[in-house]
Design a protein around this motif. Structure first.
Motif, PDB file in Angstrom:
ATOM      1  N   UNK A   1     -11.885  12.790   6.620  1.00 30.50           N
ATOM      2  CA  UNK A   1     -11.548  11.440   7.038  1.00 30.50           C
ATOM      3  C   UNK A   1     -12.187  10.453   6.063  1.00 30.50           C
ATOM      4  N   UNK A   2     -11.379   9.559   5.508  1.00 27.77           N
ATOM      5  CA  UNK A   2     -11.868   8.596   4.528  1.00 27.77           C
ATOM      6  C   UNK A   2     -12.752   7.568   5.212  1.00 27.77           C
ATOM      7  N   UNK A   3     -13.851   7.238   4.559  1.00 26.22           N
ATOM      8  CA  UNK A   3     -14.792   6.278   5.136  1.00 26.22           C
ATOM      9  C   UNK A   3     -14.742   4.932   4.428  1.00 26.22           C
ATOM     10  N   UNK A   4     -14.161   4.864   3.265  1.00 24.37           N
ATOM     11  CA  UNK A   4     -14.191   3.620   2.502  1.00 24.37           C
ATOM     12  C   UNK A   4     -13.139   2.617   2.984  1.00 24.37           C
ATOM     13  N   UNK A   5     -11.907   3.032   3.049  1.00 26.81           N
ATOM     14  CA  UNK A   5     -10.847   2.102   3.439  1.00 26.81           C
ATOM     15  C   UNK A   5      -9.689   2.868   4.059  1.00 26.81           C
ATOM     16  N   UNK A   6      -8.808   2.139   4.685  1.00 22.93           N
ATOM     17  CA  UNK A   6      -7.627   2.754   5.277  1.00 22.93           C
ATOM     18  C   UNK A   6      -6.682   3.172   4.159  1.00 22.93           C
ATOM     19  N   UNK A   7      -6.026   4.300   4.330  1.00 23.18           N
ATOM     20  CA  UNK A   7      -5.070   4.744   3.331  1.00 23.18           C
ATOM     21  C   UNK A   7      -3.796   3.898   3.423  1.00 23.18           C
ATOM     22  N   UNK A   8      -3.170   3.702   2.285  1.00 25.61           N
ATOM     23  CA  UNK A   8      -1.969   2.883   2.251  1.00 25.61           C
ATOM     24  C   UNK A   8      -0.764   3.696   2.705  1.00 25.61           C
ATOM     25  N   UNK A   9       0.121   3.057   3.438  1.00 27.12           N
ATOM     26  CA  UNK A   9       1.346   3.712   3.870  1.00 27.12           C
ATOM     27  C   UNK A   9       2.353   3.632   2.731  1.00 27.12           C
ATOM     28  N   UNK A  10       2.912   4.788   2.379  1.00 23.41           N
ATOM     29  CA  UNK A  10       3.929   4.806   1.331  1.00 23.41           C
ATOM     30  C   UNK A  10       5.260   4.359   1.911  1.00 23.41           C
ATOM     31  N   UNK A  11       5.997   3.603   1.129  1.00 22.96           N
ATOM     32  CA  UNK A  11       7.337   3.203   1.533  1.00 22.96           C
ATOM     33  C   UNK A  11       8.314   4.283   1.104  1.00 22.96           C
ATOM     34  N   UNK A  12       9.097   4.811   2.029  1.00 21.34           N
ATOM     35  CA  UNK A  12      10.074   5.837   1.721  1.00 21.34           C
ATOM     36  C   UNK A  12      11.419   5.164   1.504  1.00 21.34           C
ATOM     37  N   UNK A  13      12.064   5.517   0.399  1.00 21.89           N
ATOM     38  CA  UNK A  13      13.370   4.938   0.088  1.00 21.89           C
ATOM     39  C   UNK A  13      14.386   5.404   1.126  1.00 21.89           C
ATOM     40  N   UNK A  14      15.297   4.515   1.533  1.00 21.66           N
ATOM     41  CA  UNK A  14      16.308   4.918   2.526  1.00 21.66           C
ATOM     42  C   UNK A  14      17.234   5.996   1.971  1.00 21.66           C
TER      43      UNK A  14
END
Length: 156
Positions: free
Chosen positions: A1-14
């Motif tokens: 579990x990352x402690x530094x920052x929230x992971x970014x959500x990847x945008x999935x192409x339609x």
């Protein structure tokens, strides 16, 4: 579990046919060993097959099936004072969506039809009608959360 920052959500192409990112996520979850074209053919064929049986728009049928399978609550294990309790927790929209996708694919793979396209089409059709293995899994999850409602005060 990352402690530094929230992971970014990847945008999935339609996806190509329906211009829908949820269908694209479904295709990506169905895909094995990077064979995306095969997964696309399976999903599009299954949607066409199920839509023809129910005389509905394939995209509308897919979203109604996903909505019937998406859970509202789930149980999580919490350890309190040496004892482990299963605590009902509300499910976020993203988690509910991915659980519904996983359950639909899992129960489609367990079906007795010959090809994966037929299995997935029948599972999507039955989910849109409110029956099938994935809908049963959702009701079992809700029933388990209701049974453990007494432990809901352990939610953190």
């Amino acid at each position: 579990m990352a402690r530094r920052r929230r992971s970014e959500k990847r945008q999935i192409a339609p996806d190509l046919r329906y211009e829908d990112s949820v269908v694209a996520k479904f295709i990506n979850c169905l895909m094995w060993k990077g064979k995306k074209t095969i997964a696309q053919n399976i999903v599009y064929g299954a949607l066409d097959r199920a839509a023809a049986k129910l005389q509905k728009d394939p995209r509308e049928l897919f979203h109604s099936a996903l909505g019937n399978v998406r859970p509202n609550v789930e149980v999580r294990a919490r350890r309190v004072g040496g004892a482990t309790y299963t605590v009902p927790v509300a499910v976020s929209v993203d988690r509910g969506q991915i659980l519904a996708v996983r359950w639909l694919i899992h129960y489609a793979r367990l079906r007795p039809e010959k090809t994966m396209e037929e299995r997935l089409g029948e599972e999507l059709r039955s989910a849109a009608e409110g029956t099938g293995g994935a809908v049963k899994k959702r009701s079992d999850t809700h029933r388990m959360a209701e049974a453990n409602r007494a432990f809901s005060h352990y939610r953190f």
